[in-house]
Design an enzyme around this catalytic site. Structure first.
Site, PDB file in Angstrom:
ATOM      1  NE  ARG A  63      38.657  34.624  34.484  1.00 38.29           N
ATOM      2  CZ  ARG A  63      39.688  34.814  33.651  1.00 38.29           C
ATOM      3  NH1 ARG A  63      40.247  33.790  33.038  1.00 38.29           N
ATOM      4  NH2 ARG A  63      40.154  36.024  33.452  1.00 38.29           N
ATOM      5  CG  HIS A  67      35.270  36.572  31.032  1.00 36.76           C
ATOM      6  ND1 HIS A  67      36.489  37.034  30.610  1.00 36.76           N
ATOM      7  CD2 HIS A  67      35.358  36.531  32.393  1.00 36.76           C
ATOM      8  CE1 HIS A  67      37.287  37.243  31.660  1.00 36.76           C
ATOM      9  NE2 HIS A  67      36.621  36.938  32.741  1.00 36.76           N
ATOM     10  CG  ASP A  68      28.572  34.509  26.600  1.00 36.06           C
ATOM     11  OD1 ASP A  68      28.817  35.311  25.666  1.00 36.06           O
ATOM     12  OD2 ASP A  68      27.570  33.774  26.600  1.00 36.06           O
ATOM     13  CG  ASN A  95      42.256  36.445  25.746  1.00 32.22           C
ATOM     14  OD1 ASN A  95      43.274  36.644  26.381  1.00 32.22           O
ATOM     15  ND2 ASN A  95      42.268  36.193  24.466  1.00 32.22           N
ATOM     16  CG  HIS A 220      37.325  34.563  42.440  1.00 32.77           C
ATOM     17  ND1 HIS A 220      37.628  35.896  42.537  1.00 32.77           N
ATOM     18  CD2 HIS A 220      37.045  34.350  41.117  1.00 32.77           C
ATOM     19  CE1 HIS A 220      37.520  36.476  41.343  1.00 32.77           C
ATOM     20  NE2 HIS A 220      37.164  35.560  40.474  1.00 32.77           N
TER      21      HIS A 220
HETATM   22  C1  HEM Z   1      33.859  40.580  40.841  1.00 31.63           C
HETATM   23  C2  HEM Z   1      34.648  40.803  39.822  1.00 31.63           C
HETATM   24  C3  HEM Z   1      35.636  39.786  39.324  1.00 31.63           C
HETATM   25  C4  HEM Z   1      36.930  40.029  39.036  1.00 31.63           C
HETATM   26  C5  HEM Z   1      37.649  41.363  39.146  1.00 31.63           C
HETATM   27  C6  HEM Z   1      37.513  38.782  38.604  1.00 31.63           C
HETATM   28  C7  HEM Z   1      38.830  38.635  38.198  1.00 31.63           C
HETATM   29  C8  HEM Z   1      39.433  37.423  37.954  1.00 31.63           C
HETATM   30  C9  HEM Z   1      40.815  37.264  37.593  1.00 31.63           C
HETATM   31  C10 HEM Z   1      41.813  38.376  37.372  1.00 31.63           C
HETATM   32  C11 HEM Z   1      41.059  35.934  37.507  1.00 31.63           C
HETATM   33  C12 HEM Z   1      42.391  35.258  37.194  1.00 31.63           C
HETATM   34  C13 HEM Z   1      42.523  34.981  35.735  1.00 31.63           C
HETATM   35  C14 HEM Z   1      43.897  34.455  35.442  1.00 31.63           C
HETATM   36  O1  HEM Z   1      44.875  35.155  35.685  1.00 31.63           O
HETATM   37  O2  HEM Z   1      44.016  33.331  34.956  1.00 31.63           O
HETATM   38  C15 HEM Z   1      39.830  35.250  37.795  1.00 31.63           C
HETATM   39  C16 HEM Z   1      39.675  33.897  37.813  1.00 31.63           C
HETATM   40  C17 HEM Z   1      38.463  33.271  37.955  1.00 31.63           C
HETATM   41  N1  HEM Z   1      37.231  33.876  38.066  1.00 31.63           N
HETATM   42 FE1  HEM Z   1      36.910  35.829  38.435  1.00 31.63          FE
HETATM   43  N2  HEM Z   1      36.569  37.807  38.651  1.00 31.63           N
HETATM   44  C18 HEM Z   1      35.400  38.372  39.070  1.00 31.63           C
HETATM   45  C19 HEM Z   1      34.181  37.733  39.195  1.00 31.63           C
HETATM   46  C20 HEM Z   1      33.956  36.424  38.844  1.00 31.63           C
HETATM   47  C21 HEM Z   1      32.664  35.823  38.700  1.00 31.63           C
HETATM   48  C22 HEM Z   1      31.339  36.565  38.832  1.00 31.63           C
HETATM   49  C23 HEM Z   1      32.873  34.515  38.389  1.00 31.63           C
HETATM   50  C24 HEM Z   1      31.871  33.444  38.100  1.00 31.63           C
HETATM   51  C25 HEM Z   1      30.648  33.421  38.536  1.00 31.63           C
HETATM   52  C26 HEM Z   1      34.308  34.308  38.374  1.00 31.63           C
HETATM   53  C27 HEM Z   1      34.927  33.097  38.201  1.00 31.63           C
HETATM   54  C28 HEM Z   1      36.293  32.910  38.147  1.00 31.63           C
HETATM   55  C29 HEM Z   1      36.930  31.603  38.151  1.00 31.63           C
HETATM   56  C30 HEM Z   1      36.240  30.271  38.309  1.00 31.63           C
HETATM   57  C31 HEM Z   1      38.302  31.828  38.004  1.00 31.63           C
HETATM   58  C32 HEM Z   1      39.412  30.776  37.912  1.00 31.63           C
HETATM   59  C33 HEM Z   1      39.667  30.486  36.452  1.00 31.63           C
HETATM   60  C34 HEM Z   1      40.670  29.375  36.214  1.00 31.63           C
HETATM   61  O3  HEM Z   1      40.996  28.609  37.116  1.00 31.63           O
HETATM   62  O4  HEM Z   1      41.103  29.268  35.070  1.00 31.63           O
HETATM   63  N3  HEM Z   1      34.931  35.490  38.628  1.00 31.63           N
HETATM   64  N4  HEM Z   1      38.857  36.191  38.065  1.00 31.63           N
HETATM   65  C1  LIG Z   2      44.022  35.890  23.940  1.00 35.74           C
HETATM   66  O1  LIG Z   2      44.505  37.019  23.277  1.00 35.74           O
HETATM   67  C2  LIG Z   2      45.819  36.899  22.796  1.00 35.74           C
HETATM   68  C3  LIG Z   2      46.192  38.209  22.175  1.00 35.74           C
HETATM   69  O2  LIG Z   2      45.816  39.267  22.969  1.00 35.74           O
HETATM   70  C4  LIG Z   2      45.896  35.750  21.790  1.00 35.74           C
HETATM   71  O3  LIG Z   2      47.233  35.567  21.368  1.00 35.74           O
HETATM   72  C5  LIG Z   2      45.390  34.463  22.441  1.00 35.74           C
HETATM   73  O4  LIG Z   2      45.339  33.429  21.496  1.00 35.74           O
HETATM   74  C6  LIG Z   2      44.000  34.693  23.017  1.00 35.74           C
HETATM   75  N1  LIG Z   2      43.563  33.508  23.740  1.00 35.74           N
HETATM   76  C7  LIG Z   2      42.476  32.835  23.383  1.00 35.74           C
HETATM   77  C8  LIG Z   2      42.140  31.698  24.260  1.00 35.74           C
HETATM   78  O5  LIG Z   2      41.792  33.119  22.428  1.00 35.74           O
END
Ligand code: HEM
Ligand SMILES: *[C@@H]1O[C@H](CO)[C@@H](O)[C@H](O)[C@H]1NC(C)=O
Ligand SMILES: *[C@@H]1O[C@H](CO)[C@@H](O)[C@H](O)[C@H]1NC(C)=O
Ligand SMILES: *[C@@H]1O[C@H](CO)[C@@H](O)[C@H](O)[C@H]1NC(C)=O
Ligand SMILES: *[C@@H]1O[C@H](CO)[C@@H](O)[C@H](O)[C@H]1NC(C)=O
Length: 355
Positions: A63, A67-68, A95, A220
């Site tokens: 992820r 984002h990067d 983030n 996902h």
């Molecule tokens: C298509 C658009 C995408 C949207 C709208 C999206 C949105 C999100 C959101 C909202 C989360 C949950 C974050 C949280 O609440 O902790 C998430 C998790 C995640 N996303 Fe996406 N994502 C997208 C595409 C991608 C892509 C392209 C990748 C990597 C190639 C990716 C990899 C992941 C992974 C691995 C997680 C789980 C992170 C964790 O377990 O901490 N996502 N994503």
């Molecule tokens: C994410 O942003 C919040 C403020 O919006 C900050 O407090 C937090 O430390 C940030 N998390 C990371 C991993 O940098």
């Protein structure tokens, strides 16, 4: 006639040479062959140790790469800490839950010891994400294919069992950016409530097509989400206290038990329940069962082209793995800095001091 043919060939050779020069600064597989031959081994060893202790790390790192790359290109801007009150990317709202920064620091320290000021933080992200995800391949089909390959190469399969083969080759040679702004997130990172047309649009702007969108969303299949990213689908989808009809209603009930209203920032749920540590094509199964967690997941079924890709990937694990490798290669090349652009950061969290 002969003169003309010779001239044509001459032009052809010259333009091929020029073409080669203009491509000299593209990413390549063996970029650090001379300057840091052990780089891949160093990353792999640290990732394997970390994953053993913390299996959820794989999801964090891939992820992080997403984002990067979507914000200012794959230039490690996501790693920079805020300076002088100008909030960096990692301080922006999406983030929340980005993590793994300490792992990148550990890798950077080890690499700087082996080959100082040569390897970029952006390349470290790409390698770490690849190795972290590869540690989660748990698919019988893929493992069988691998064993066959290993036997063909007369290697010891013991070696393979200990170190799973990486899922894709990482192209290297990125350099690090000097700017990171929280405000750059806007319009560049898709949110979990995005519909199909805005998802396609954001991906298109990065040079990625519908196929890449569906394939990369397959990430996902591992990881967790906070309730806030989908809570509205459970309680108040259109503002009338209703649930999202495109979500399986029994599953919605299960999710309501896990995520009471209003959404707690402390609770996370598996995005691919029961299989969230296994990098496989199961994500597409749950999508077709109307159990995709986000609106953006469910949206992949609402367009004829994306729907077709979902079906293809759901049917074939091997198709998913090879497609994922291809799309990752594309994503990992978005807006990269190469040649003399950018810098090789000494510390991934801060830009180098100006000389
Ligand atoms: C298509 C658009 C995408 C949207 C709208 C999206 C949105 C999100 C959101 C909202 C989360 C949950 C974050 C949280 O609440 O902790 C998430 C998790 C995640 N996303 Fe996406 N994502 C997208 C595409 C991608 C892509 C392209 C990748 C990597 C190639 C990716 C990899 C992941 C992974 C691995 C997680 C789980 C992170 C964790 O377990 O901490 N996502 N994503
Ligand atoms: C994410 O942003 C919040 C403020 O919006 C900050 O407090 C937090 O430390 C940030 N998390 C990371 C991993 O940098
Ligand atoms: C932060 O502020 C200091 C003091 O005003 C200044 O010298 C420095 O260049 C600033 N750094 C950045 C990255 O803007
Ligand atoms: C999709 O979302 C965008 C941005 O929120 C919005 O402008 C557009 O009207 C939506 N399209 C459809 C078909 O709902
Ligand atoms: C549902 O959404 C509407 C409109 O946004 C809002 O006025 C209402 O307070 C929400 N209800 C709940 C229970 O969150």
């Amino acid at each position: 006639m002969k003169m003309k043919a010779a001239y044509t060939i001459f032009i052809l050779v010259v333009s091929l040479t020029l073409f080669d020069v203009s491509n000299a600064q593209k990413l390549s597989n063996n970029f650090y062959k001379r300057t840091c031959p052990r780089v891949e081994m160093i990353v792999k060893e640290i990732i394997q140790n970390r994953i053993r202790k913390s299996p959820s790390l794989g999801a964090k790192l891939i992820r992080m790469q997403f984002h990067d790359c979507f914000v200012r290109g794959c230039d490690a801007s996501v790693l920079l800490d805020t300076v002088n009150n100008t909030k960096a990317e990692k301080e922006a709202v999406p983030n929340q839950s980005l993590s793994g920064f300490d792992v990148i620091d550990e890798i950077k320290t080890a690499i700087e010891r082996a080959c100082p000021r040569v390897v970029s933080c952006a390349d470290i992200i790409a390698l770490a994400a690849r190795d972290a995800v590869s540690a989660h391949v748990n698919n019988p089909f893929y493992i069988t294919a691998l064993k066959q390959q290993v036997f063909r190469q007369f290697s010891f399969h013991i070696l393979f069992l200990q170190f799973k083969k990486p899922l894709w080759d990482v192209q290297l040679g990125r350099r690090d950016g000097r700017v990171s702004l929280a405000t750059d997130i806007n319009g560049n990172l898709p949110g979990p409530f995005s519909n199909i047309s805005s998802l396609i649009q954001v991906f298109n702007r990065k040079g990625l097509d519908v196929n890449d969108l569906v394939v990369l969303s397959g990430a996902h299949t591992i990881g967790d989400s906070h309730c806030a990213a989908f809570s509205r689908r459970l309680y108040n989808f259109t503002g009338k206290g209703d649930a999202d009809p495109s979500l399986d209603q029994t599953y919605a009930e299960t999710l309501r038990k896990q995520c009471p209203n209003p959404a707690s920032t402390a609770i996370t749920v598996e995005m691919d329940p029961g299989s969230s540590l296994s990098f496989d094509n199961h994500y597409y199964d749950i999508l077709l069962q109307k159990k995709g967690l986000f609106v953006s997941d469910a949206a992949l079924l609402t367009d004829r082209n994306s729907n077709r890709v979902v079906t293809r990937l759901q049917r074939s694990p091997s198709s998913f793995f090879s497609s994922f490798a291809k799309s990752m290669k594309k994503m990992a090349a978005i807006g990269v800095l190469t040649g003399h652009a950018g810098e090789i950061r000494q510390n991934c969290r801060v830009i180098n001091p100006l000389k």
